[in-house]
Scaffold this motif. Structure first.
Motif, PDB file in Angstrom:
ATOM      1  N   ARG A  66       0.883  -1.077  -0.023  1.00 56.43           N
ATOM      2  CA  ARG A  66       0.088   0.078   0.059  1.00 56.43           C
ATOM      3  C   ARG A  66       0.977   1.263  -0.009  1.00 56.43           C
ATOM      4  O   ARG A  66       1.874   1.404   0.825  1.00 56.43           O
ATOM      5  CB  ARG A  66      -0.929  -0.038   1.293  1.00 56.43           C
ATOM      6  CG  ARG A  66      -1.908  -1.259   1.251  1.00 56.43           C
ATOM      7  CD  ARG A  66      -2.596  -1.208   2.459  1.00 56.43           C
ATOM      8  NE  ARG A  66      -1.859  -1.340   3.779  1.00 56.43           N
ATOM      9  CZ  ARG A  66      -1.563  -0.525   4.684  1.00 56.43           C
ATOM     10  NH1 ARG A  66      -1.905   0.740   4.424  1.00 56.43           N
ATOM     11  NH2 ARG A  66      -0.869  -0.886   5.668  1.00 56.43           N
ATOM     12  N   VAL A  67       0.507   2.337  -0.769  1.00 53.40           N
ATOM     13  CA  VAL A  67       1.234   3.533  -0.979  1.00 53.40           C
ATOM     14  C   VAL A  67       0.189   4.706  -0.572  1.00 53.40           C
ATOM     15  O   VAL A  67      -0.793   4.705  -1.288  1.00 53.40           O
ATOM     16  CB  VAL A  67       2.106   3.474  -2.164  1.00 53.40           C
ATOM     17  CG1 VAL A  67       2.889   4.927  -1.963  1.00 53.40           C
ATOM     18  CG2 VAL A  67       2.844   2.348  -2.474  1.00 53.40           C
ATOM     19  N   ASN A  68       0.390   5.273   0.326  1.00 61.59           N
ATOM     20  CA  ASN A  68      -0.550   6.724   0.590  1.00 61.59           C
ATOM     21  C   ASN A  68       0.303   7.960   0.737  1.00 61.59           C
ATOM     22  O   ASN A  68       1.781   7.641   1.076  1.00 61.59           O
ATOM     23  CB  ASN A  68      -1.269   6.412   1.984  1.00 61.59           C
ATOM     24  CG  ASN A  68      -2.109   5.060   1.643  1.00 61.59           C
ATOM     25  OD1 ASN A  68      -3.265   5.346   0.600  1.00 61.59           O
ATOM     26  ND2 ASN A  68      -1.853   3.925   2.029  1.00 61.59           N
ATOM     27  N   ASN A 121      -6.969  -1.936   3.840  1.00 66.33           N
ATOM     28  CA  ASN A 121      -7.733  -1.729   2.310  1.00 66.33           C
ATOM     29  C   ASN A 121      -7.560  -0.240   2.181  1.00 66.33           C
ATOM     30  O   ASN A 121      -8.208   0.298   1.037  1.00 66.33           O
ATOM     31  CB  ASN A 121      -9.397  -1.819   2.788  1.00 66.33           C
ATOM     32  CG  ASN A 121      -9.575  -3.231   2.950  1.00 66.33           C
ATOM     33  OD1 ASN A 121      -8.858  -4.118   2.489  1.00 66.33           O
ATOM     34  ND2 ASN A 121     -10.539  -3.470   3.720  1.00 66.33           N
ATOM     35  N   VAL A 122      -6.603   0.634   2.453  1.00 69.64           N
ATOM     36  CA  VAL A 122      -6.439   1.977   2.030  1.00 69.64           C
ATOM     37  C   VAL A 122      -5.083   1.951   1.368  1.00 69.64           C
ATOM     38  O   VAL A 122      -3.853   1.913   1.789  1.00 69.64           O
ATOM     39  CB  VAL A 122      -6.326   2.909   3.245  1.00 69.64           C
ATOM     40  CG1 VAL A 122      -6.205   4.306   2.941  1.00 69.64           C
ATOM     41  CG2 VAL A 122      -7.466   2.838   4.287  1.00 69.64           C
ATOM     42  N   THR A 123      -5.291   2.471   0.035  1.00 69.97           N
ATOM     43  CA  THR A 123      -4.019   2.643  -0.849  1.00 69.97           C
ATOM     44  C   THR A 123      -4.400   3.777  -1.846  1.00 69.97           C
ATOM     45  O   THR A 123      -5.445   3.901  -2.356  1.00 69.97           O
ATOM     46  CB  THR A 123      -3.394   1.438  -1.402  1.00 69.97           C
ATOM     47  OG1 THR A 123      -2.258   1.947  -2.120  1.00 69.97           O
ATOM     48  CG2 THR A 123      -4.383   1.145  -2.650  1.00 69.97           C
ATOM     49  N   GLY A 124      -3.421   4.537  -2.093  1.00 69.80           N
ATOM     50  CA  GLY A 124      -3.682   5.605  -3.320  1.00 69.80           C
ATOM     51  C   GLY A 124      -4.207   6.988  -2.523  1.00 69.80           C
ATOM     52  O   GLY A 124      -4.498   7.846  -3.108  1.00 69.80           O
ATOM     53  N   THR A 152       0.791   6.979  11.312  1.00 66.46           N
ATOM     54  CA  THR A 152       1.373   5.681  11.582  1.00 66.46           C
ATOM     55  C   THR A 152      -0.204   4.819  11.255  1.00 66.46           C
ATOM     56  O   THR A 152       0.056   3.529  11.261  1.00 66.46           O
ATOM     57  CB  THR A 152       1.759   5.556  13.183  1.00 66.46           C
ATOM     58  OG1 THR A 152       0.492   6.542  14.018  1.00 66.46           O
ATOM     59  CG2 THR A 152       2.861   6.263  13.377  1.00 66.46           C
ATOM     60  N   TYR A 153      -1.420   5.361  11.415  1.00 66.03           N
ATOM     61  CA  TYR A 153      -2.497   4.590  10.996  1.00 66.03           C
ATOM     62  C   TYR A 153      -2.311   3.960   9.604  1.00 66.03           C
ATOM     63  O   TYR A 153      -2.525   2.700   9.307  1.00 66.03           O
ATOM     64  CB  TYR A 153      -3.686   5.475  11.064  1.00 66.03           C
ATOM     65  CG  TYR A 153      -4.976   4.951  10.133  1.00 66.03           C
ATOM     66  CD1 TYR A 153      -5.729   3.653  10.452  1.00 66.03           C
ATOM     67  CD2 TYR A 153      -5.217   5.431   8.869  1.00 66.03           C
ATOM     68  CE1 TYR A 153      -6.359   3.247   9.734  1.00 66.03           C
ATOM     69  CE2 TYR A 153      -6.216   5.062   8.107  1.00 66.03           C
ATOM     70  CZ  TYR A 153      -6.821   3.988   8.393  1.00 66.03           C
ATOM     71  OH  TYR A 153      -8.014   3.535   7.727  1.00 66.03           O
ATOM     72  N   LEU A 154      -1.770   4.838   8.656  1.00 64.15           N
ATOM     73  CA  LEU A 154      -1.611   4.275   7.158  1.00 64.15           C
ATOM     74  C   LEU A 154      -0.402   3.343   7.277  1.00 64.15           C
ATOM     75  O   LEU A 154      -0.538   2.493   6.214  1.00 64.15           O
ATOM     76  CB  LEU A 154      -1.196   5.746   6.328  1.00 64.15           C
ATOM     77  CG  LEU A 154      -2.586   6.349   6.011  1.00 64.15           C
ATOM     78  CD1 LEU A 154      -1.823   7.683   5.512  1.00 64.15           C
ATOM     79  CD2 LEU A 154      -3.576   5.865   5.408  1.00 64.15           C
TER      80      LEU A 154
END
Length: 350
Positions: A280-282, A335-338, A326-328
């Motif tokens: 994942r990348v955010n 399920n979070v990315t982008g 830190t959440y990310l």
């Protein structure tokens, strides 16, 4: 508590406004919505409301304060009886500065190794400490030997390995990868420099190249070196620190603005490419912090002036931005990315 029927003025104290049922509503729902840090009001409650004219450098005018008083007093004399607006009253005052407590999640990073750049100060340091306090092994990277020594000396009980390195240097990036010893679960790229609001036609080659070397080449080189370690495990999380300057053109000079647009593009491209492979990348968009303004290394979040008066301590400001970061990084954001996540107390909405 003031008498609900008491009329307010610009010379009433901020505390009187906050404690007054209709004054509080006007102050928070009108004035505070123009500024992302309403908590600062709570710390200056003994001062008259007119002080805001000076503190805002004229952004808040005496005429505007008179209109606020008129509105608050009208609500006293003619209370709303419309059901659609009844929920607005009463409005609670904001918490005082520094009342926020870091919500540590025990064991969230147990068994994980997380690389954090810009770890010697500000947001980077707050991120490194948060991950380590939640059980992770932090590979802390900073350009400054003094800041790195201070981080390690003050936190001897935490699992932090310090690396003094310049992430824009390929040889230094190689050394960071070696220190990872074959495993990286997360990468937080917090390092960054500003450009002093220099307009495009005034940008010298050295300034342009130095800003891009740190803000773009650094995240690119370090991510390129560590992604294979994540691919070998089929999982990982990268969080870049971007800026409002990556979304609009009014926050910084040409070089910084272009570099942060590049960071957001790099984030979105990597999120698209590596999502099917478990990485994942955010990116997080912080508000400016006073720690950042004191250091060339640590996210600046924009080189322009601070968006509002803030009486929150620099350490608390940084920790509040480290919290979504830190959440990310964690499995909580599985399920979070982008995502380009603002952590700016609404500054970017204006």
């Amino acid at each position: 508590m003031p008498d609900p029927a008491q009329h307010l003025s610009a010379e009433s104290t901020i505390g009187d406004w906050l404690d007054h049922p209709t004054g509080r509503t006007v102050l928070i729902d009108v004035l505070a919505r123009r500024s992302p840090d309403a908590r600062a009001l709570y710390a200056i409650r003994m001062l008259p409301l007119s002080t805001l004219v000076t503190l805002s450098n004229g952004v808040v005018t005496p005429e505007f304060l008179d209109l606020m008083a008129e509105a608050a007093n009208r609500l006293v004399d003619q209370p709303s009886i419309q059901p659609a607006t009844a929920h607005l009253f009463p409005s609670a005052p904001p918490p005082a500065p520094n009342d926020w407590k870091e919500p540590l999640v025990d064991g969230r990073f147990d068994g994980k190794t997380v690389v954090v750049t810009g770890a010697g100060s500000g947001i980077g340091r707050a991120t490194a400490l948060r991950v380590a306090r939640e059980g992770g092994h932090v590979l802390a990277v900073d350009l400054s030997t003094l800041r790195m020594e201070a981080l390690l000396e003050r936190n001897p009980d935490l699992h932090i390995t310090g690396v003094v390195a310049d992430i824009s240097s390929q040889s230094d990036v190689n050394a960071i990868a070696v220190q990872a010893r074959g495993r990286v679960d997360g990468l937080a790229v917090v390092s960054g420099i500003a450009d002093d609001m220099v307009a495009l036609h005034e940008v010298e080659d050295d300034l342009w190249e130095s800003v891009f070397r740190i803000n773009v080449d650094g995240p690119f080189r370090l991510s390129r070196a560590l992604i294979p370690l994540m691919l070998s495990r089929g999982s990982g999380s990268i969080v870049n620190v971007a800026s409002q300057a990556g979304l609009r053109g009014s926050i910084a000079g040409a070089a910084y603005t272009a570099s942060k647009h590049a960071v957001i593009g790099l984030t979105r491209s990597a999120a698209f490419i590596y999502s099917p492979r478990g990485i994942r990348v955010n990116a997080v968009i912080p508000r400016p912090t006073r720690w950042a303004l004191e250091s060339n290394y640590g996210s600046l979040g924009g080189a322009g002036p601070l968006p509002s008066l803030s009486l929150t301590s620099p350490d608390t400001e940084s920790a509040q931005i480290a919290s979504p970061l830190t959440y990310l990084l964690s499995d909580d954001a599985a399920n979070v990315t982008g995502a380009i996540l603002p952590a700016d107390e609404g500054w970017g909405i204006a």
